[in-house]
Design a protein around this motif. Structure first.
Motif: not given
Length: 317
Positions: A201, A203, A225, A227, A229, A251, A253, A255, A278, A280, A306
């Motif tokens: 993940h 960010n 997974c 992410s 973002t 998954l 992501d 976003s 998933h 997003l 999403d």
């Protein structure tokens, strides 16, 4: 039977109650504590930890000031912790540094999961652990250097939002806490720690396509997974890199990615038609209703799509 909190309160009534309260605390393996303001709150944390020698899972919600001393108390009185989560409320502040986190992990040799909010003062993150499997650091807007020697690390979360000061100084939403060179260096360091990571993940607003490439080339193909973002510079080129480097995602992501388009969605549909569950895409203003509908129909295993604040952000024709 009274709950532990009430038993502790009545423990001062007589010897029998005190004995019962101590027996309850000795058997506690999971605790959820609140760090308030003032030294008295820190002393209560110390008393709770000292009374619970078997504690394995600890959650501390910070509504006061999280300091080096707080982390020292945790390491001293809870040496058998397997999981530690520190959250931060609206009134909470933190003065801990990256070195303080490093010292904490060194003192908790059995720790498998660490999640810390309030890492504003951490400029470096150097951790050496043979047991740590999950590491999450949040609000690390000054983070410049990462050196992780964690042979069992499976999940890594790095959250480096721009500080309010930086945004106000630049007067622009496009301000970043790291330069492109700094982001590239940080990406290489993160990538070097990702050889065993399965859940990643990131960010990091200043992350670029080239920087993300530096992360992904070191990742295992078993990443499940991913992410990435609020990245202001990520484009469709990165999605092609993701599809090549991480073929088994369930998954994804993206976003807050301002520049990915329907072309990226088409690449996602081709690469993950049968395994992505998933997806997003919140706050991705370049995506269209047609592109999202096409993705929803082509992704055979999709369970969650999403697109909040994506369709509504589009201007009417």
């Amino acid at each position: 039977m009274l709950p532990p909190k009430d038993l502790a309160s009545v423990g001062s009534v007589n010897k029998r109650w005190r004995w019962l309260a101590s027996q309850v605390w000795r058997k506690v393996e999971s605790a959820n504590l609140v760090l308030g303001s003032g030294k008295s709150s820190e002393e209560k944390i110390r008393g709770s930890l000292q009374s619970s020698p078997r504690l394995a899972d600890l959650v501390i919600h910070n509504e006061g000031v999280l300091t080096k001393r707080t982390l020292s108390l945790i390491a001293e009185y809870s040496p058998y912790l397997r999981s530690l989560t520190i959250t931060q409320g609206e009134r909470g502040r933190s003065t801990i540094s990256g070195k303080d986190i490093q010292t904490l992990v060194r003192g908790l040799s059995l720790l498998k999961r660490l999640s810390v909010e309030g890492c504003e003062r951490a400029t470096t993150l150097a951790i050496d652990s043979a047991n740590l499997e999950t590491l999450c650091v949040y609000n690390a807007m000054r983070l410049e250097e990462v050196n992780l020697q964690c042979t069992r690390l499976e999940e890594l979360c790095i959250h480096t939002p721009p500080s309010v000061y930086e945004e106000r100084r630049s007067g622009s939403e496009d301000s970043c806490n790291l330069s492109s060179t700094g982001a590239m260096q940080l990406a290489r360091q993160i990538g070097s720690a990702c050889s065993t990571v399965r859940r990643l993940h990131l960010n990091i607003p200043s992350l670029t396509d080239r920087a993300l490439h530096e992360v992904l080339i070191s990742c295992t193909t078993e990443v499940r997974c991913l992410s990435v973002t609020h990245s202001k510079h990520i484009t469709d080129a990165s999605i092609k890199e993701v599809a090549t480097s991480c073929p088994h995602l369930d998954l994804l992501d993206l976003s807050g990615s301002r520049h990915i388009t329907d072309y990226a969605l088409d690449m996602i549909c081709v690469a993950y038609e049968f395994n992505l569950r998933h997806l997003l895409l919140a706050a991705c203003p370049q995506l269209t209703c047609h592109g999202i509908q096409r993705a929803a129909s082509k992704l055979q295993a999709i369970e969650l799509l999403d697109c909040g604040f994506t369709i509504t952000m589009q201007e009417p024709n």
